[in-house]
Motif scaffolding. Structure first.
Motif, PDB file in Angstrom:
ATOM      1  N   UNK A 170       0.830  -1.208   0.000  1.00 59.99           N
ATOM      2  CA  UNK A 170       0.000   0.000   0.000  1.00 59.99           C
ATOM      3  C   UNK A 170       0.863   1.255   0.000  1.00 59.99           C
ATOM      4  N   UNK A 171       0.348   2.321  -0.578  1.00 60.39           N
ATOM      5  CA  UNK A 171       1.082   3.587  -0.615  1.00 60.39           C
ATOM      6  C   UNK A 171       0.867   4.302   0.716  1.00 60.39           C
ATOM      7  N   UNK A 172       1.694   3.919   1.685  1.00 64.41           N
ATOM      8  CA  UNK A 172       1.579   4.500   3.019  1.00 64.41           C
ATOM      9  C   UNK A 172       2.933   5.036   3.468  1.00 64.41           C
ATOM     10  N   UNK A 173       2.912   5.857   4.493  1.00 67.23           N
ATOM     11  CA  UNK A 173       4.155   6.373   5.072  1.00 67.23           C
ATOM     12  C   UNK A 173       5.026   5.220   5.568  1.00 67.23           C
ATOM     13  N   UNK A 174       4.405   4.230   6.184  1.00 67.78           N
ATOM     14  CA  UNK A 174       5.151   3.086   6.721  1.00 67.78           C
ATOM     15  C   UNK A 174       5.888   2.334   5.614  1.00 67.78           C
ATOM     16  N   UNK A 175       5.238   2.146   4.478  1.00 69.53           N
ATOM     17  CA  UNK A 175       5.880   1.459   3.352  1.00 69.53           C
ATOM     18  C   UNK A 175       7.057   2.263   2.830  1.00 69.53           C
ATOM     19  N   UNK A 176       6.844   3.551   2.617  1.00 68.87           N
ATOM     20  CA  UNK A 176       7.917   4.399   2.085  1.00 68.87           C
ATOM     21  C   UNK A 176       9.114   4.432   3.031  1.00 68.87           C
ATOM     22  N   UNK A 177       8.836   4.541   4.320  1.00 69.86           N
ATOM     23  CA  UNK A 177       9.923   4.610   5.288  1.00 69.86           C
ATOM     24  C   UNK A 177      10.658   3.275   5.400  1.00 69.86           C
ATOM     25  N   UNK A 178       9.932   2.169   5.269  1.00 69.52           N
ATOM     26  CA  UNK A 178      10.579   0.858   5.318  1.00 69.52           C
ATOM     27  C   UNK A 178      11.526   0.674   4.135  1.00 69.52           C
ATOM     28  N   UNK A 179      11.073   1.041   2.933  1.00 72.51           N
ATOM     29  CA  UNK A 179      11.934   0.933   1.753  1.00 72.51           C
ATOM     30  C   UNK A 179      13.183   1.782   1.902  1.00 72.51           C
ATOM     31  N   UNK A 180      13.014   2.993   2.381  1.00 69.00           N
ATOM     32  CA  UNK A 180      14.147   3.898   2.521  1.00 69.00           C
ATOM     33  C   UNK A 180      15.088   3.439   3.640  1.00 69.00           C
ATOM     34  N   UNK A 181      14.545   2.808   4.659  1.00 65.15           N
ATOM     35  CA  UNK A 181      15.373   2.284   5.748  1.00 65.15           C
ATOM     36  C   UNK A 181      16.291   1.176   5.244  1.00 65.15           C
ATOM     37  N   UNK A 182      15.751   0.282   4.421  1.00 63.45           N
ATOM     38  CA  UNK A 182      16.578  -0.779   3.830  1.00 63.45           C
ATOM     39  C   UNK A 182      17.665  -0.169   2.953  1.00 63.45           C
ATOM     40  N   UNK A 183      17.289   0.769   2.081  1.00 62.78           N
ATOM     41  CA  UNK A 183      18.260   1.376   1.167  1.00 62.78           C
ATOM     42  C   UNK A 183      19.332   2.150   1.932  1.00 62.78           C
ATOM     43  N   UNK A 184      18.944   2.869   2.968  1.00 62.50           N
ATOM     44  CA  UNK A 184      19.913   3.622   3.772  1.00 62.50           C
ATOM     45  C   UNK A 184      20.957   2.685   4.372  1.00 62.50           C
ATOM     46  N   UNK A 185      20.510   1.566   4.924  1.00 63.44           N
ATOM     47  CA  UNK A 185      21.432   0.654   5.592  1.00 63.44           C
ATOM     48  C   UNK A 185      22.452   0.072   4.620  1.00 63.44           C
ATOM     49  N   UNK A 186      22.003  -0.335   3.446  1.00 62.62           N
ATOM     50  CA  UNK A 186      22.925  -0.907   2.465  1.00 62.62           C
ATOM     51  C   UNK A 186      23.850   0.177   1.914  1.00 62.62           C
ATOM     52  N   UNK A 201      27.985  11.741   4.655  1.00 64.38           N
ATOM     53  CA  UNK A 201      26.889  12.543   5.190  1.00 64.38           C
ATOM     54  C   UNK A 201      25.724  11.736   5.740  1.00 64.38           C
ATOM     55  N   UNK A 202      25.867  10.420   5.809  1.00 60.53           N
ATOM     56  CA  UNK A 202      24.781   9.582   6.323  1.00 60.53           C
ATOM     57  C   UNK A 202      24.968   9.319   7.814  1.00 60.53           C
ATOM     58  N   UNK A 203      23.889   9.422   8.567  1.00 59.20           N
ATOM     59  CA  UNK A 203      23.901   9.064   9.978  1.00 59.20           C
ATOM     60  C   UNK A 203      23.791   7.547  10.117  1.00 59.20           C
ATOM     61  N   UNK A 204      24.074   7.047  11.309  1.00 57.91           N
ATOM     62  CA  UNK A 204      23.960   5.611  11.539  1.00 57.91           C
ATOM     63  C   UNK A 204      22.508   5.132  11.452  1.00 57.91           C
ATOM     64  N   UNK A 205      21.587   6.024  11.717  1.00 60.02           N
ATOM     65  CA  UNK A 205      20.163   5.683  11.574  1.00 60.02           C
ATOM     66  C   UNK A 205      19.573   6.559  10.468  1.00 60.02           C
ATOM     67  N   UNK A 206      18.587   6.062   9.741  1.00 58.64           N
ATOM     68  CA  UNK A 206      18.019   6.853   8.642  1.00 58.64           C
ATOM     69  C   UNK A 206      17.264   8.072   9.148  1.00 58.64           C
ATOM     70  N   UNK A 207      17.377   9.159   8.408  1.00 56.63           N
ATOM     71  CA  UNK A 207      16.610  10.366   8.718  1.00 56.63           C
ATOM     72  C   UNK A 207      15.310  10.292   7.923  1.00 56.63           C
ATOM     73  N   UNK A 208      14.241   9.966   8.609  1.00 54.52           N
ATOM     74  CA  UNK A 208      12.965   9.753   7.935  1.00 54.52           C
ATOM     75  C   UNK A 208      12.082  10.994   8.078  1.00 54.52           C
ATOM     76  N   UNK A 209      12.672  12.115   7.695  1.00 55.30           N
ATOM     77  CA  UNK A 209      11.971  13.392   7.760  1.00 55.30           C
ATOM     78  C   UNK A 209      11.527  13.772   6.362  1.00 55.30           C
ATOM     79  N   UNK A 210      10.240  13.745   6.130  1.00 56.92           N
ATOM     80  CA  UNK A 210       9.733  14.102   4.805  1.00 56.92           C
ATOM     81  C   UNK A 210       9.961  15.587   4.548  1.00 56.92           C
ATOM     82  N   UNK A 211      10.262  15.919   3.291  1.00 57.15           N
ATOM     83  CA  UNK A 211      10.495  17.323   2.937  1.00 57.15           C
ATOM     84  C   UNK A 211       9.217  17.944   2.377  1.00 57.15           C
TER      85      UNK A 211
END
Length: 211
Positions: A170-186, A201-211
């Motif tokens: 589903x097109x939800x905030x949770x889905x978008x943040x999960x995808x970006x969390x995986x990509x950030x880690x790799x 410039x990347x932090x150890x944890x993803x910055x999930x702040x929408x612009x």
């Protein structure tokens, strides 16, 4: 004679049935933490399990992390403006057809989304630029590293991309943040392997702040 033939045929049939009835050994199952050369943080492991809907995965090839870092270094040494290679990793859930791919390459300045708002993508305040949706995510960073000669003056522009060949999420905030969390880690694992200053410039944890 007839009795002997019947017995022989019966025994042959039993042997064939026994051979045919043997179950094939199940393929080895591994956890999400063992995907992508172990590059996933605990947070990314949870995100991967969520988007692929499983805690069991097929065993995945190893070596993608080193290969991707080596390819980026070679691309930069050759002066390439942009590049893209085969997936760094392809986590595949056991007993399911769903999968996702994570790619890396160099990007040009005009590859950035800027003020554009592609349908299905949402911007996030991470790296040089980040975008995420239900079936793909992008993370752009700049890397200066002793391994990349000249990058202290001309940083290497590295793009990470996550893609679902098919996604029913589903097109939800949770889905978008999960995808970006995986990509950030790799991506973080790749820039660390390259020795990028300040982890690009990347932090150890993803910055999930929408612009």
């Amino acid at each position: 004679m007839r009795t002997t033939k019947v017995v022989a045929l019966t025994m042959a049939g039993a042997l064939l049935a026994a051979c045919g009835g043997e179950a094939e050994p199940a393929p080895p199952r591994v956890t999400a933490a063992q995907q992508c050369d172990g590059a996933l943080s605990a947070r990314a492991v949870d995100a991967l399990e969520r988007v692929l809907g499983t805690e069991e995965f097929d065993a995945a090839p190893v070596g993608g992390l080193d290969r991707s870092a080596d390819q980026l270094a070679e691309d930069y040494a050759q002066g390439l403006r942009r590049s893209m290679h085969s997936p760094m990793c392809r986590p595949s859930p056991a007993r399911a057809s769903a999968q996702l791919d994570v790619y890396f390459g160099l990007y040009g300045e005009d590859d950035l989304f800027g003020d554009a708002h592609p349908v299905g993508l949402h911007p996030y305040d991470m790296g040089r630029e980040a975008q995420s949706g239900t079936d793909r995510a992008y993370l752009f960073v700049e890397c200066a590293s002793p391994r990349l000669k000249g990058s202290e003056k001309r940083p290497a522009r590295i793009r990470g991309m996550l893609r679902f060949p098919k996604s029913a999420l589903p097109d939800t905030v949770a889905t978008r943040e999960a995808n970006l969390t995986v990509l950030h880690s790799v991506t973080l694992a790749v820039v660390k392997r390259l020795g990028c200053s300040g982890d690009a410039g990347l932090d150890d944890v993803p910055v999930l702040k929408a612009k």
